[in-house]
Design a protein around this motif. Structure first.
Motif, PDB file in Angstrom:
ATOM      1  N   GLN A  22     105.760  77.474 154.138  1.00  0.00           N
ATOM      2  CA  GLN A  22     106.911  76.589 154.041  1.00  0.00           C
ATOM      3  C   GLN A  22     106.699  75.588 152.904  1.00  0.00           C
ATOM      4  N   LEU A  23     107.720  75.475 152.040  1.00  0.00           N
ATOM      5  CA  LEU A  23     107.641  74.575 150.891  1.00  0.00           C
ATOM      6  C   LEU A  23     107.558  73.116 151.346  1.00  0.00           C
ATOM      7  N   GLU A  24     108.244  72.780 152.435  1.00  0.00           N
ATOM      8  CA  GLU A  24     108.228  71.392 152.910  1.00  0.00           C
ATOM      9  C   GLU A  24     106.818  70.947 153.321  1.00  0.00           C
ATOM     10  N   THR A  84     111.369  80.134 142.249  1.00  0.00           N
ATOM     11  CA  THR A  84     112.636  80.295 141.529  1.00  0.00           C
ATOM     12  C   THR A  84     113.047  78.958 140.941  1.00  0.00           C
ATOM     13  N   ARG A  85     114.088  78.980 140.119  1.00  0.00           N
ATOM     14  CA  ARG A  85     114.508  77.758 139.429  1.00  0.00           C
ATOM     15  C   ARG A  85     114.918  76.674 140.433  1.00  0.00           C
ATOM     16  N   PHE A  90     112.698  73.067 141.229  1.00  0.00           N
ATOM     17  CA  PHE A  90     113.204  71.702 141.181  1.00  0.00           C
ATOM     18  C   PHE A  90     112.899  70.968 142.503  1.00  0.00           C
ATOM     19  N   SER A  91     113.114  71.650 143.647  1.00  0.00           N
ATOM     20  CA  SER A  91     112.881  71.031 144.955  1.00  0.00           C
ATOM     21  C   SER A  91     111.410  70.700 145.176  1.00  0.00           C
ATOM     22  N   PHE A  92     110.520  71.493 144.582  1.00  0.00           N
ATOM     23  CA  PHE A  92     109.086  71.284 144.816  1.00  0.00           C
ATOM     24  C   PHE A  92     108.510  70.220 143.885  1.00  0.00           C
ATOM     25  N   ASP A 131     116.938  71.240 135.457  1.00  0.00           N
ATOM     26  CA  ASP A 131     115.792  71.359 134.557  1.00  0.00           C
ATOM     27  C   ASP A 131     115.685  70.132 133.660  1.00  0.00           C
ATOM     28  N   VAL A 132     116.835  69.589 133.284  1.00  0.00           N
ATOM     29  CA  VAL A 132     116.805  68.375 132.459  1.00  0.00           C
ATOM     30  C   VAL A 132     116.207  67.222 133.260  1.00  0.00           C
ATOM     31  N   GLN A 133     116.643  67.088 134.530  1.00  0.00           N
ATOM     32  CA  GLN A 133     116.073  66.031 135.386  1.00  0.00           C
ATOM     33  C   GLN A 133     114.564  66.199 135.526  1.00  0.00           C
ATOM     34  N   LEU A 134     114.136  67.438 135.693  1.00  0.00           N
ATOM     35  CA  LEU A 134     112.692  67.702 135.866  1.00  0.00           C
ATOM     36  C   LEU A 134     111.936  67.359 134.587  1.00  0.00           C
ATOM     37  N   CYS A 135     112.563  67.630 133.418  1.00  0.00           N
ATOM     38  CA  CYS A 135     111.905  67.299 132.155  1.00  0.00           C
ATOM     39  C   CYS A 135     111.681  65.794 132.042  1.00  0.00           C
TER      40      CYS A 135
END
Length: 1210
Positions: free
Chosen positions: A1052-1054, A1094-1095, A1099-1101, A1188-1192
């Motif tokens: 589980q990612l959480e 995945t994309r 972002f969630s991780f 992806d921009v937010q993550l950058c």
């Protein structure tokens, strides 16, 4: 020394007159008596005295007048006229010649003798007489010195001629008096033992030097033999000392004490005792019995061995009337016969007036003789058992007559019968003929018949009836070693008794007198011992019942013993008797375990619940003047009954499997009964009586820790020290006796009128704090029932704190009842209106009921402390309850399962394993649910968030250590829920913070007690906002480092995100090598997940986990390279996704490479501008931007935070 039998010795009267220089007494002496004392009297009259007083001058005149008429005085005066200085020089020359040439050399003192020594003495002048006697004496002394302790008898004509004995004695006394350095009196005395008439000469010598009596006696005893009757020399020495003591009888006992001190001449000690005639005769015990008993039964083993050897060696010689040992035996036999009751079967002529009892031929032993008879019995036991005395037929017959006599019903009579009975067991060889055996059986039957009368008439609790029963039980169970131990204990001496010698007595007891059925039937009818305590010594009914319980005699013969045991437990007091706890254990075993498998119903009945309840209800009614006449039981009785219940329940659970196999299920005591017993109060009382309760207090603590762990909380023991310590005691002592006392109704009214009645309520509560916890019990209802009123606003904090203090005090004496009352009082108002009352059982089945209280309690620290205390206790109680329930039912269900699944392999074991797993799962669910609820309580409410009392502000010190650290929510969609980190107006002191501290303390204890709870809770997860609180507030949370790798491996990612966030706080709090290795693992896992997510998941991780890298670098700077590589890698992946789209935002990758290679140029020291600056983006712009921009931007902000925190630390 029969050779001096015809000579006249110095009388005690004359010796005392000489010792005290009593001239009047000396004048009263006859001429023969005065003749023996002339040497001293003449020297006293002629020599210049040291005493120049007038009285002595008068006495001296009387002495001269006394001597004036005695012809022998002239010869003594002539002896004193000699030049003793020249005589001494010649004597020393002779000693030197003897030393060089041996005894055969020429004498300097005496030239060649023309005639025999006696004729030479007769025809010699005084000087030559002195020389002759001195030469002979020196020769004897020289030979004694060379003899190396071997005795010899020197034939000396001078000391043997009866005609010249008095003249020789005069010369001897004058020589010793005038030449003391040449002739020490002790050496002279030793030499005189080796000539005939030596004892006579010795007595005359000592009589003329009376001050030397003790010195001479001690010297003779020190040089004496260890066993004086073994040799001629020993017997001569004993006789000489005996004559000395007859001359000075007042010192006889002192000389006897010297004998015992040196362990020499045992015959002399006995002889002196035989000669001793006390001024006032002791009717109880004779001097001989006292002396010999003291030697054999004393604590000095050396003396005991020495005298025992005297007895053994004396028996090996033929019987001699002159032997001291036989004189002693004859005297003891005479004393024994003198106190025997008159009988037709003895040789004593029977008085016709004496009434014969029932044809047995015996009248009773007289009361004044009972103590003496007991002493004689013990002495003969010691002589036979310790010293190895073999009694003659006459002694054995008279001993048996004494042992089977019938004493009066007095305490001394009870003691005599017990001793006589034990002597019969110790020396059964005394009964040798059928007539003697019949006599013994008749006496034992009389004991059984008269036992009750003796006990009532003598007024003693420990009678010989209990000993009879006990011995009978030992014989039936073949515990011969226990009989030997009982005999030795009663007699007060260690005797070697062979078990094989008891075979005849065993047959008589088990077949003729006490069959097992008779024993059990008789034991139940024996009255209990009133006020039984350790102060009552001897053998009591409890000893008999205990042995019968152990041998299962009651169940075997279907005799109920329950009532007797209950009555005896009710008749106990302190100090506790050491047989009570073993009795209870044996009784419990007889209830649960059948006597045999063939008869599973052969068990005793347990004490009923009503009987148990009556013991504890009496204590609660003492304050009501004990209405209804209910007896008041002692604290000892209540503690013993409590021990019985707890031990019974524990043994019942332990033996469930065996009982299930026999299809037998004894009844357990109900929970309702246990709720009415003040367990904690009783244990607290026992703590103050540990010295008087023996091992009962520790046994109760062991049972509590096993069955009632919630009553053994560590914090409770600590709190008890505060409540019952020295300071509270002093405060209570200072409390005036006439102080105002408040009633429960006054307290209740003060609560109802809050907040206007706050001052009055405070006075009442402060007064209650001065009372002891036991005195607070009547106020418990009023205190708990009004707790909900304290949740109203405007209630002073001091009232809450005082109530908390009172509650903790009550918790030390009545925790279980107090907890139930408190839980019911703190229910929400809706439930209170519904009158829903929880019971003790409800709370043990579901401990989480405690947390279903009024929500306002969660922000009232004093009450929250009480709630947490109860929660901890009920969680422990629930575990014990479920474990007990499992043991109660598992084996019976397993038995039925076995019967129903016959022929199905592997089926019977499955339910048991499943039940254990279900129990563990339920307990884990309870604990984790409690932890999760408590963690949820730590979260601020919406109102508190508006006031700024957030978790981050409460523990902002962690985050303050990381300047510029990116907080979750600063970027991305979570920014909308961000809160200001400013501290509230009141600082960190708030109700929420205090509650958080209390909760963290409890969680810390729970994690230490069971680390699996910590693992389960963190695998379940909890809000990320609580991580700063838990990591900083729970010291034991560092154990999470052990299972974070396992948490990272979860699919589980959480859970992975939670593990990394938790690890980031742990690294800051515990910068340990282990934390470094786990941080490296987390970075590696993040790199691996980058390649597989995945994309959307990427972002969630990474959005919540990238800020954690700042903490890794701050705690462990060596991780900078790995973190920078990971950030560049994530940035490349995100930038590549952005590049596939139509627009490009800025040269992002170029900046990341520059930040990685030259971080020192980004932030200029001194506050200058950096060469590269982040483009400022508002939250609205970022929220609408591509993920992806937010993550950058998040990656770039993380880089900047790492660099900023590093340079700030430098």
């Amino acid at each position: 020394m029969a050779d001096s039998a015809g000579l006249q010795f110095v009388s005690p009267f004359a010796f005392e007159a000489m010792q005290k220089v009593d001239v009047v007494r000396l004048a009263a002496l006859s001429d023969p008596e005065l003749r023996l004392l002339l040497p001293c009297l003449v020297r006293m009259a002629l020599c210049a005295p040291a005493d120049q007083s007038q009285s002595w001058a008068q006495d001296k005149k009387l002495i001269l007048r006394l001597l004036s008429g005695v012809e022998a005085v002239n010869s003594i005066v002539a002896l004193l006229s000699v030049d003793f200085h020249a005589l001494e020089q010649d004597a020393r020359k002779e000693l030197q010649l003897r030393h060089k040439a041996g005894n055969n050399g020429e004498s300097v003192l005496v030239s060649q003798l023309q005639h025999g020594l006696t004729l030479e003495f007769e025809h010699s002048d005084p000087l030559r007489r002195l020389r002759l006697t001195l030469s002979e004496l020196l020769a004897i002394m020289n030979k004694v010195a060379d003899s190396n302790g071997e005795f010899f008898l020197k034939s000396s004509e001078l000391f043997e001629s009866p005609v010249y004995l008095e003249e020789v004695a005069d010369v001897l006394c004058i020589l010793q008096a005038e030449l003391p350095s040449l002739l020490p009196i002790v050496d002279v005395a030793e030499a005189l033992l080796h000539v005939r008439n030596g004892d006579w000469f010795l007595c005359l010598l000592v009589a003329n030097v009376p001050d030397s009596f003790n010195e001479v006696c001690r010297g003779l005893i020190k040089n004496g033999e260890r066993q004086d009757e073994e040799s001629v020399g020993g017997r001569r020495r004993t006789e000489a000392l005996r004559q000395l003591c007859q001359m000075n009888p007042s010192q006889a006992l002192n000389i006897r004490a010297m004998v015992v001190e040196e362990c020499h001449l045992p015959g002399l000690g006995v002889a002196l005792t035989l000669d001793y005639r006390p001024d006032t005769a002791d009717e109880a015990v004779s001097p001989l019995v006292s002396y010999v008993s003291g030697l054999l039964l004393g604590t000095n083993s050396k003396v005991r061995t020495w005298f025992s050897m005297f007895i053994r060696n004396g028996q090996q010689r033929k019987r001699e009337s002159s032997s001291v040992l036989w004189q002693m035996r004859r005297q003891l036999l005479l004393e024994l016969v003198a106190i025997l009751p008159r009988s037709r079967s003895t040789h004593v002529t029977s008085d016709g007036d004496i009434e014969v009892d029932g044809g047995s031929g015996y009248s009773g032993l007289r009361e004044e003789h009972v103590v003496k008879a007991s002493a004689l019995l013990r002495l003969y036991c010691a002589l036979m058992g310790i010293a190895g005395l073999r009694p003659t037929d006459e002694e054995a017959e008279q001993l048996l007559q004494l042992m089977t006599s019938r004493p009066p019903a007095t305490p001394a009579g009870v003691r005599f019968v017990s001793l006589a009975f034990c002597k019969l067991l110790a020396f059964p060889t005394l009964v040798s003929t059928p007539e003697q055996e019949q006599l013994m059986v008749m006496w034992l039957s009389w004991m059984i018949k008269e036992e009750e009368y003796f006990e009532s008439a003598a007024g003693v609790s420990a009678s010989f009836g209990e000993m009879l029963l006990l011995v009978a039980m030992y014989f039936h169970s073949n515990q011969l070693s226990s009989i030997i131990e009982l005999v030795c204990s009663t007699l007060g001496m260690k005797i070697a008794i062979k078990p094989s010698s008891l075979s005849k007595m065993k047959t008589i007891f088990t077949q003729e007198i006490f069959t097992e059925q008779v024993v059990t039937a008789h034991a139940v009818r024996v009255a209990v011992t009133n006020s039984l305590s350790a102060n009552i010594t001897g053998f009591l009914p409890i000893h008999c019942i205990y042995q019968l319980l152990r041998s299962r005699a009651f169940t075997k013969h279907k005799v109920s013993i329950k009532d007797w045991i209950y009555r005896q437990l009710c008749e106990t007091t302190t100090p506790i008797h050491n047989q009570l706890i073993p009795l209870i254990d044996a009784y419990i075993n007889s209830i649960l375990t059948p006597a045999s498998k063939a008869n599973p119903e052969a068990t005793n009945q347990p004490i009923t619940e009503q009987e148990i309840l009556s013991v504890f209800q009496s204590s609660s009614e003492q304050g009501d003047n004990n209405r209804g006449g209910r007896p008041v039981y002692s604290i000892t009785t209540q503690l013993l009954i409590l021990y019985y219940i707890l031990s019974y329940e524990e043994n019942l659970l332990a033996s469930t499997k065996q009982l299930a196999m026999m299809q037998k299920k004894p009844k357990s005591y109900s929970a309702a009964l246990m709720d009415q017993i003040p367990i904690k109060y009783l244990v607290t009382q026992a703590q103050g009586l540990q010295q008087e309760l023996g091992g009962l207090h520790s046994a109760l603590l062991r049972l509590l820790a096993t069955n009632y762990p919630h009553l053994c909380l560590v914090e409770d023991w600590v709190c008890e020290e505060v409540v019952t310590g020295t300071l509270p005691l002093l405060r209570r002592m200072m409390l005036p006796s006439k102080t105002c006392r408040y009633s429960q109704s006054q307290l209740h009214k003060a609560f109802q009128k809050l907040p206007s009645s706050s001052p009055r309520l405070m006075r009442i509560l402060e007064h209650l704090t001065l009372l002891s916890p036991g005195d607070l019990i009547p106020y418990a209802d009023a205190l708990t029932a009004s707790m909900a009123l304290l949740l109203e606003p405007a209630v002073p904090r001091r009232i809450l704190q005082t109530l908390n203090k009172l509650w903790m005090g009550l918790n030390t004496v009545m925790p279980r009842r107090l907890w139930v009352m408190t839980v019911n009082a703190l229910q929400p108002s809706a439930k209170l209106l519904g009158q829903q009352k929880y019971t003790q059982n409800d709370l043990m089945v579901d401990p989480l009921i405690v947390l279903r209280c009024d929500q306002r309690v969660y922000r009232c620290p004093p009450l929250m402390d009480i709630v947490l205390h109860m929660l901890n206790g009920y969680l422990l109680a629930s575990k014990a309850h479920l474990q007990c329930h499992l043991k109660e039912t598992a084996d019976f269900e397993r038995q039925s399962q076995t019967v129903s699944n016959l022929g199905v392999p592997g089926q019977p074991d499955t339910p048991e394993v499943t039940r254990e797993e279900l129990k563990n799962a339920l307990l884990a669910a309870q604990d984790s649910a409690a932890v999760q609820i408590l963690l949820e309580v730590c979260l601020p409410t919406s109102e508190e968030q508006q006031l700024g009392s957030t978790t981050e502000s409460l523990l902002s010190s962690i985050q303050d250590a990381v300047p510029g650290k990116l907080k979750q929510g600063d970027l991305g969609s979570t920014a909308k829920g961000g809160v200001d980190a400013a501290e509230p107006e009141g600082g960190l002191l708030s109700d929420l913070r205090e509650v958080q501290c209390l909760i963290c303390c409890l969680l810390h204890q729970m994690f230490i007690a069971d680390p699996n709870i910590a693992k389960l809770v963190h695998f379940q997860g909890y809000p990320q906002a609580l991580l700063p609180l838990t990591v900083a507030g729970i010291p034991s949370i560092h154990i999470c480092l052990d299972f974070i790798p396992e948490l990272l491996a979860q699919p589980q990612l959480e859970k992975q995100i939670f593990a990394i966030q938790l690890l980031s706080y742990l690294c800051i709090q515990y910068a340990l090598p282990k934390s470094l290795s786990v941080a490296r693992l987390a970075i590696s896992v993040m790199g691996t997940l980058l390649t597989v997510l995945t994309r959307a998941k990427r972002f969630s991780f990474f959005m919540p986990t990238l800020p954690c890298l700042v903490a890794f670098c701050q705690a462990f700077p060596p991780l900078y390279d790995e973190v920078a590589a990971l950030l560049v890698q994530v940035g490349q992946v995100c930038a590549s996704d952005v590049a596939t789209k139509a627009r490009d935002i800025d040269p992002f990758i170029v900046r990341l490479q520059y930040l990685k290679e030259k971080p020192q140029e980004v932030v200029v020291p001194g506050g200058g501008s950096s060469k590269l600056t982040l483009p400022q983006k508002t939250a609205e712009e970022l929220g609408g931007a591509d993920p992806d921009v937010q993550l950058c931007y998040c990656i770039e902000a993380t880089f900047m935070d790492i660099i900023s925190s590093t340079l700030h630390r430098l």
